[in-house]
Scaffold this motif. Structure first.
Motif, PDB file in Angstrom:
ATOM      1  N   UNK A  24       0.844  -1.210   0.000  1.00 14.49           N
ATOM      2  CA  UNK A  24       0.000   0.000   0.000  1.00 14.49           C
ATOM      3  C   UNK A  24       0.873   1.252   0.000  1.00 14.49           C
ATOM      4  N   UNK A  25       1.924   1.266   0.803  1.00 14.36           N
ATOM      5  CA  UNK A  25       2.825   2.427   0.842  1.00 14.36           C
ATOM      6  C   UNK A  25       3.529   2.615  -0.495  1.00 14.36           C
ATOM      7  N   UNK A  26       3.963   1.519  -1.111  1.00 13.30           N
ATOM      8  CA  UNK A  26       4.652   1.602  -2.397  1.00 13.30           C
ATOM      9  C   UNK A  26       3.735   2.190  -3.469  1.00 13.30           C
ATOM     10  N   UNK A  27       2.544   1.626  -3.608  1.00 15.29           N
ATOM     11  CA  UNK A  27       1.621   2.110  -4.628  1.00 15.29           C
ATOM     12  C   UNK A  27       1.098   3.511  -4.309  1.00 15.29           C
ATOM     13  N   UNK A  28       0.908   3.799  -3.034  1.00 14.76           N
ATOM     14  CA  UNK A  28       0.490   5.155  -2.647  1.00 14.76           C
ATOM     15  C   UNK A  28       1.546   6.194  -2.978  1.00 14.76           C
ATOM     16  N   UNK A  29       2.794   5.858  -2.693  1.00 15.11           N
ATOM     17  CA  UNK A  29       3.889   6.784  -3.012  1.00 15.11           C
ATOM     18  C   UNK A  29       3.954   7.063  -4.507  1.00 15.11           C
ATOM     19  N   UNK A  30       3.866   6.005  -5.309  1.00 15.02           N
ATOM     20  CA  UNK A  30       3.963   6.184  -6.754  1.00 15.02           C
ATOM     21  C   UNK A  30       2.703   6.795  -7.358  1.00 15.02           C
ATOM     22  N   UNK A  31       1.575   6.644  -6.705  1.00 12.25           N
ATOM     23  CA  UNK A  31       0.363   7.305  -7.179  1.00 12.25           C
ATOM     24  C   UNK A  31       0.481   8.808  -7.012  1.00 12.25           C
ATOM     25  N   UNK A  32       1.235   9.246  -6.044  1.00 16.64           N
ATOM     26  CA  UNK A  32       1.404  10.683  -5.818  1.00 16.64           C
ATOM     27  C   UNK A  32       2.618  11.237  -6.553  1.00 16.64           C
ATOM     28  N   UNK A  33       3.767  10.551  -6.465  1.00 13.54           N
ATOM     29  CA  UNK A  33       5.023  11.073  -6.992  1.00 13.54           C
ATOM     30  C   UNK A  33       5.474  10.439  -8.295  1.00 13.54           C
ATOM     31  N   UNK A  34       4.783   9.471  -8.802  1.00 11.37           N
ATOM     32  CA  UNK A  34       5.239   8.739  -9.971  1.00 11.37           C
ATOM     33  C   UNK A  34       5.179   9.555 -11.253  1.00 11.37           C
ATOM     34  N   UNK A  39       1.158  14.618  -8.755  1.00  9.51           N
ATOM     35  CA  UNK A  39       2.045  15.770  -8.912  1.00  9.51           C
ATOM     36  C   UNK A  39       2.345  16.017 -10.394  1.00  9.51           C
ATOM     37  N   UNK A  40       2.599  14.953 -11.151  1.00 13.70           N
ATOM     38  CA  UNK A  40       2.850  15.085 -12.586  1.00 13.70           C
ATOM     39  C   UNK A  40       1.608  15.621 -13.290  1.00 13.70           C
ATOM     40  N   UNK A  41       0.444  15.186 -12.860  1.00 12.61           N
ATOM     41  CA  UNK A  41      -0.806  15.669 -13.453  1.00 12.61           C
ATOM     42  C   UNK A  41      -0.965  17.171 -13.216  1.00 12.61           C
ATOM     43  N   UNK A  42      -0.638  17.615 -12.012  1.00 12.49           N
ATOM     44  CA  UNK A  42      -0.714  19.045 -11.696  1.00 12.49           C
ATOM     45  C   UNK A  42       0.246  19.842 -12.583  1.00 12.49           C
ATOM     46  N   UNK A  43       1.460  19.347 -12.784  1.00 14.65           N
ATOM     47  CA  UNK A  43       2.425  20.037 -13.636  1.00 14.65           C
ATOM     48  C   UNK A  43       1.961  20.071 -15.085  1.00 14.65           C
ATOM     49  N   UNK A  44       1.362  18.982 -15.553  1.00 14.87           N
ATOM     50  CA  UNK A  44       0.845  18.951 -16.922  1.00 14.87           C
ATOM     51  C   UNK A  44      -0.313  19.933 -17.070  1.00 14.87           C
ATOM     52  N   UNK A  45      -1.199  20.002 -16.095  1.00 17.46           N
ATOM     53  CA  UNK A  45      -2.312  20.960 -16.146  1.00 17.46           C
ATOM     54  C   UNK A  45      -1.800  22.395 -16.159  1.00 17.46           C
TER      55      UNK A  45
END
Length: 105
Positions: A24-34, A39-45
């Motif tokens: 859960x921690x691994x997938x949660x981390x990559x869902x936010x920082x991957x 975060x990448x979605x925010x930068x793209x927007x």
């Protein structure tokens, strides 16, 4: 014997919980920082908003140039625009024009 089985059962359950928590921690981390995370979605927007604003500016500039070019078309030329462009390119002035000289800084 009984305490070993109970200890092994508790450790097995604890180990499974730890593995689940790690996943859960691994997938949660990559869902936010991957690479495709939040975060990448925010930068793209943000980049899309900047590019959209630049597109609007460039379209306005394109329309402005189209209007100027339309005034210089051979089938319907605007005399004022022709006069302005000729004076600009040839660097001449009409005898009745008032010319103001200013110093460049």
């Amino acid at each position: 014997m009984v305490s070993r089985r109970r200890a092994r059962g508790i450790l097995t359950a604890l180990g499974l919980y730890m593995v689940a928590a790690a996943l859960i921690a691994y997938f949660g981390f990559h869902a936010f920082n991957g690479q495709r995370g939040l975060r990448a979605r925010h930068e793209i927007d943000q980049q899309m908003a900047e590019l959209t604003a630049e597109l609007v500016r460039l379209k306005a500039e394109h329309n402005q140039w189209e209007r100027k070019v339309a005034l210089l078309r051979p089938d319907r030329i605007d005399p004022d625009m022709l006069d302005e462009q000729a004076r600009l390119l040839l660097n001449i002035a009409h005898p009745n024009d008032l010319v103001l000289m200013r110093q460049h800084r």
